[in-house]
Design an enzyme around this catalytic site. Structure first.
Site, PDB file in Angstrom:
ATOM      1  N   GLU A 173      46.886   3.683  65.262  1.00  0.00           N
ATOM      2  CA  GLU A 173      45.908   4.654  65.787  1.00  0.00           C
ATOM      3  C   GLU A 173      46.375   6.098  65.602  1.00  0.00           C
ATOM      4  O   GLU A 173      46.354   6.890  66.553  1.00  0.00           O
ATOM      5  CB  GLU A 173      45.596   4.367  67.267  1.00  0.00           C
ATOM      6  N   GLU A 291      42.700  -4.727  66.487  1.00  0.00           N
ATOM      7  CA  GLU A 291      42.575  -4.688  67.948  1.00  0.00           C
ATOM      8  C   GLU A 291      41.089  -4.776  68.276  1.00  0.00           C
ATOM      9  O   GLU A 291      40.308  -3.910  67.835  1.00  0.00           O
ATOM     10  CB  GLU A 291      43.147  -3.395  68.545  1.00  0.00           C
TER      11      GLU A 291
END
Ligand code: AHR
Length: 507
Positions: A173, A291
């Site tokens: 991320e 995710e």
């Protein structure tokens, strides 16, 4: 009663079911590792401190791949702290989750756990506070046979054979301002490309995942993927996507959130293919949706962590969502979205495995059990086989504030020619009424019902019912009665707000 008409045919398929679509994720976060998969002294722990009760449940779920060690955690991680004699391992501040990391559990322990769980390990390297050299060092430690500094260190630590880890994430991320070492797309793209190039020199057999967007709603979405892939296209195999959903003030919207996942995936594919066309590249970049889950972000101390208001503790209870029947239905539709896009989403990791927004829950010194959301995961993992069917669906629809008109019945399916089995995964989003689903299956020849099970509120339950320490099997699957196959058509009745699996097989 709402109705849906589906048509499936063995000649119309999307892709083979990608084996790595049914992954999960273990992060050094909260009790994901400590008292989750690892708890020395627990009555069910083995000699290495691995919880065998949790391992048994993991083997039942059967995740095909498990991502580790983060997550946001990885962006400040010193992997060297987690190897070697345990009494020499330092304690560190984990800035991502404002936690004390004891480093009792590290790469060697994870490799051992993954083997015991019969799953493929997937590692992430720290591109937040570290870079090219450290990524190459951990890869050398993990995969090089011996005769060099880090491979000999692994051997000295009791692991003569390399761990042979194939899948590596280039950071986590990195588009998120919350990330330790957050970067712009251009900064990250350059670093990821150079890290990938160097890692491939250490081990050319690896597969690499570049960070995509941490959600579809990120303001940088699209441009981030374009810039990162322009830099990394030749060096990487996948671009990642992450998505978490929760019920806000409209249940219909929440039940339809797989539409967000559909659009997200299709937009990343479009962007990756545009970069491919522009650069005249031959290879195709796939998506690692590494995710995804339901996560009630608004309820948790994660916000206290972000504000720096929580105490520094070892393995605190963090984001331990207790999942309901509603959440399980939504997870079923998210699995359907991933399956429907299995031609391009070829790696996916439900986040996370234990305690932290977990498929499983475990108590320190106590029991472990499956959450409601574990059931659709396990069923799709176990029953999706062969080719993904191109399900043609015509369903009654309902109006949502966020997604407009949405199908009441959501469906995906697979066809395994070897065993002659059709598997259908169906959700009824209608909150009050049962739905009749007619499925045209003429092209498969004669079929009979092999298995039919449903997850829905039983008598005395409602959509909020969950499993907990005292009621570990309260939410689960029960037989779905009344499924019929005749004259090339299967007929199924789905209870209100339900998820079901129907398996049809040649006699
Ligand atoms: O899975 C929990 C967290 O969600 C991960 O650490 C991070 O990557 C994401 O924002």
């Amino acid at each position: 009663m709402p109705r849906a008409r589906l048509t499936v045919d063995p000649d119309f398929t999307i892709a083979p079911v990608p084996p790595r679509l049914f992954g999960t994720f273990v992060e050094h976060m909260g009790r994901g590792v400590y008292t989750g998969i690892y708890e020395p002294g627990h009555p069910k722990a083995d000699a290495d401190g691995l919880r065998t009760d949790v391992l048994d449940l993991v083997r039942e779920l059967g995740p095909t791949v498990v991502r580790y060690p983060g997550g946001n955690f990885v962006s400040g991680y010193y992997w060297e702290d987690g190897v070697g004699p345990k009494d020499e391992r330092p304690r560190r501040l984990d800035r991502a989750w404002r936690t004390i990391e004891t480093n009792e559990f590290g790469l060697g322990e994870f490799a051992r756990w993954a083997k015991a769980a019969d799953t493929e390990p997937m590692m992430a390297v720290n591109l937040g506070t570290r870079g090219v050299q450290e990524a190459c060092d951990i890869l050398e430690y993990a995969n090089h046979p011996g005769g060099t500094k880090f491979s000999d260190l692994r051997r000295a630590h009791g692991n003569a054979d390399p761990f042979d880890i194939k899948l590596w994430c280039l950071g986590n991320e990195m588009d998120g301002p919350w990330q330790v070492g957050h970067k712009t797309a251009a900064e990250y793209g350059r670093l990821a490309a150079e890290t990938a190039r160097a890692m491939r020199l250490v081990d050319p057999r690896i597969e690499l995942v570049a960070c995509g967007s941490s959600k579809y709603a990120m303001p940088t979405f699209g441009e981030w993927e374009r810039v990162v892939l322009e830099e990394t296209y030749d060096q990487v195999d996948y671009i990642s996507a992450h998505a978490y959903y929760q019920e806000h003030d409209d249940l219909g919207d929440f039940l339809a959130c797989a539409r967000d996942m559909d659009t997200f995936i299709e937009s990343v594919v479009a962007t990756a293919d545009a970069v491919r066309a522009r650069g005249k590249h031959r290879k195709r970049i796939d998506i690692s949706f590494d995710e995804w889950n339901v996560w009630y972000q608004s309820r948790h101390r994660a916000s206290a962590i972000a504000k720096g208001e929580s105490e520094w503790e070892v393995a605190p209870r963090v984001i331990e969502d207790e999942y309901s029947i509603t959440d399980a239905v939504v997870v079923g539709t998210l699995l359907n979205s991933l399956l429907r896009h299995g031609d391009r989403v070829t790696v996916a990791c439900q986040a996370q495995l234990v305690n932290v927004i977990g498929l499983l829950r475990s108590e320190p010194g106590g029991p472990a059990w499956k959450q409601a959301i574990a059931h659709p995961f396990e069923q799709v993992r176990r029953r999706a086989a062969g080719e993904i069917l191109d399900v043609r669906a015509r369903s009654d629809r309902y109006e949502t504030p966020r997604f407009g008109d949405v199908d009441l019945v959501d469906a995906a399916g697979t066809w395994d020619a070897e065993t002659g089995t059709v598997a259908l995964f169906l959700a009824n989003r209608d909150q009050a009424e049962a739905a009749t689903v007619e499925v045209g299956v003429r092209g498969f020849g004669e079929l009979r019902v092999q298995h039919a099970a449903v997850l829905a509120a039983a008598e005395g339950q409602d959509r909020h019912t969950t499993n907990d320490d005292g009621h570990q099997d309260r939410v689960g699957l029960r037989p779905l009665d009344g499924v019929e196959v005749a004259d090339g058509q299967a007929t199924v009745t789905l209870p209100p707000l339900s998820w079901a699996v129907v398996q049809l097989a040649r006699p």
